[in-house]
Design a protein around this motif. Structure first.
Motif, PDB file in Angstrom:
ATOM      1  N   ILE A  46       0.908  -1.099  -0.051  1.00  0.00           N
ATOM      2  CA  ILE A  46      -0.007  -0.022  -0.106  1.00  0.00           C
ATOM      3  C   ILE A  46       0.799   1.312   0.072  1.00  0.00           C
ATOM      4  CG2 ILE A  46      -1.746   1.346   1.556  1.00  0.00           C
ATOM      5  CD1 ILE A  46      -2.845  -1.171   0.154  1.00  0.00           C
ATOM      6  N   GLN A  47       0.421   2.291  -0.724  1.00  0.00           N
ATOM      7  CA  GLN A  47       1.262   3.345  -0.832  1.00  0.00           C
ATOM      8  C   GLN A  47       0.318   4.572  -0.175  1.00  0.00           C
ATOM      9  OE1 GLN A  47       4.529   3.494  -2.792  1.00  0.00           O
ATOM     10  NE2 GLN A  47       4.068   1.609  -1.888  1.00  0.00           N
ATOM     11  N   TYR A  48       0.643   4.887   0.989  1.00  0.00           N
ATOM     12  CA  TYR A  48      -0.054   6.020   1.805  1.00  0.00           C
ATOM     13  C   TYR A  48       0.504   7.041   1.182  1.00  0.00           C
ATOM     14  CZ  TYR A  48      -1.281   2.157   5.019  1.00  0.00           C
ATOM     15  OH  TYR A  48      -1.631   0.615   5.630  1.00  0.00           O
ATOM     16  N   GLY A  49      -0.489   8.050   1.309  1.00  0.00           N
ATOM     17  CA  GLY A  49      -0.143   9.595   1.016  1.00  0.00           C
ATOM     18  C   GLY A  49      -0.587   9.732  -0.428  1.00  0.00           C
ATOM     19  N   HIS A  50      -0.910   8.541  -1.230  1.00  0.00           N
ATOM     20  CA  HIS A  50      -1.342   8.790  -2.460  1.00  0.00           C
ATOM     21  C   HIS A  50      -2.702   9.165  -2.591  1.00  0.00           C
ATOM     22  CE1 HIS A  50      -2.280   7.681  -6.861  1.00  0.00           C
ATOM     23  NE2 HIS A  50      -1.069   7.865  -7.134  1.00  0.00           N
ATOM     24  N   PRO A  51      -2.819  10.241  -3.419  1.00  0.00           N
ATOM     25  CA  PRO A  51      -4.520  10.510  -3.648  1.00  0.00           C
ATOM     26  C   PRO A  51      -5.161   9.327  -4.236  1.00  0.00           C
ATOM     27  CG  PRO A  51      -3.230  11.495  -5.328  1.00  0.00           C
ATOM     28  CD  PRO A  51      -2.199  10.892  -4.629  1.00  0.00           C
TER      29      PRO A  51
ATOM     30  N   THR B 177      -9.626   6.565  -0.244  1.00  0.00           N
ATOM     31  CA  THR B 177      -9.493   5.826   0.979  1.00  0.00           C
ATOM     32  C   THR B 177     -10.634   5.409   1.826  1.00  0.00           C
ATOM     33  OG1 THR B 177      -8.563   7.351   2.335  1.00  0.00           O
ATOM     34  CG2 THR B 177      -6.984   6.200   1.138  1.00  0.00           C
ATOM     35  N   GLU B 178     -11.622   6.422   1.720  1.00  0.00           N
ATOM     36  CA  GLU B 178     -12.955   6.329   2.570  1.00  0.00           C
ATOM     37  C   GLU B 178     -13.790   5.120   2.116  1.00  0.00           C
ATOM     38  OE1 GLU B 178     -13.883   9.049  -0.907  1.00  0.00           O
ATOM     39  OE2 GLU B 178     -12.143   8.932   0.645  1.00  0.00           O
ATOM     40  N   LEU B 179     -13.379   4.667   0.853  1.00  0.00           N
ATOM     41  CA  LEU B 179     -14.010   3.430   0.136  1.00  0.00           C
ATOM     42  C   LEU B 179     -13.236   2.218   0.053  1.00  0.00           C
ATOM     43  CD1 LEU B 179     -15.456   5.239  -3.268  1.00  0.00           C
ATOM     44  CD2 LEU B 179     -16.383   4.541  -1.107  1.00  0.00           C
ATOM     45  N   GLY B 180     -12.058   2.586   1.130  1.00  0.00           N
ATOM     46  CA  GLY B 180     -11.322   1.296   1.193  1.00  0.00           C
ATOM     47  C   GLY B 180     -10.162   0.920  -0.052  1.00  0.00           C
ATOM     48  N   ILE B 181     -10.132   1.903  -0.744  1.00  0.00           N
ATOM     49  CA  ILE B 181      -9.389   1.715  -1.993  1.00  0.00           C
ATOM     50  C   ILE B 181      -7.902   2.755  -1.834  1.00  0.00           C
ATOM     51  CG2 ILE B 181      -9.180   2.169  -4.623  1.00  0.00           C
ATOM     52  CD1 ILE B 181     -12.170   2.043  -4.798  1.00  0.00           C
ATOM     53  N   TYR B 182      -6.694   1.993  -2.087  1.00  0.00           N
ATOM     54  CA  TYR B 182      -5.605   2.453  -1.846  1.00  0.00           C
ATOM     55  C   TYR B 182      -4.858   2.331  -2.998  1.00  0.00           C
ATOM     56  CZ  TYR B 182      -6.397   2.875   3.089  1.00  0.00           C
ATOM     57  OH  TYR B 182      -6.960   3.358   4.367  1.00  0.00           O
ATOM     58  N   ALA B 183      -3.550   3.213  -3.188  1.00  0.00           N
ATOM     59  CA  ALA B 183      -2.698   3.151  -4.257  1.00  0.00           C
ATOM     60  C   ALA B 183      -1.813   1.971  -3.977  1.00  0.00           C
ATOM     61  CB  ALA B 183      -1.811   4.243  -4.288  1.00  0.00           C
ATOM     62  N   ALA B 184      -1.434   1.002  -4.841  1.00  0.00           N
ATOM     63  CA  ALA B 184      -0.531  -0.187  -4.438  1.00  0.00           C
ATOM     64  C   ALA B 184       0.610   0.018  -5.577  1.00  0.00           C
ATOM     65  CB  ALA B 184      -0.892  -1.338  -4.610  1.00  0.00           C
TER      66      ALA B 184
END
Length: 79
Positions: free
Chosen positions: A20-25, A28-35
């Protein structure tokens, strides 16, 4: 601390690391993250970036991880 990385195999049975790449736009409120996806077994394989549901990482859902990898794009340098 929540789990933010997983190791899985692609259809060619190569191991991939998904992080997971935190801080990427991303939504995230939907549980979707950059990876970020990296194949340590094949250095010639480019690092890839995409989006993933956090549940796939937390539950080691290999099918969802493979789907996210298939939808990802090769990373490009910034600058």
């Amino acid at each position: 601390m929540p789990k933010d990385r997983a190791i899985f195999q692609d259809v060619q049975e190569r191991s991939w690391l998904a992080e997971i790449q935190y801080g990427h736009p991303s939504p995230t409120e939907l549980g979707i993250y950059a990876a970020r996806f990296q194949c340590p077994e094949d250095p010639a394989e480019p690092v890839r970036v995409g989006f993933i549901q956090i549940d796939a990482i937390e539950q080691d859902d290999e099918e969802a991880l493979r789907d996210a990898l298939a939808e990802s794009d090769p990373a490009s340098a910034i600058g």
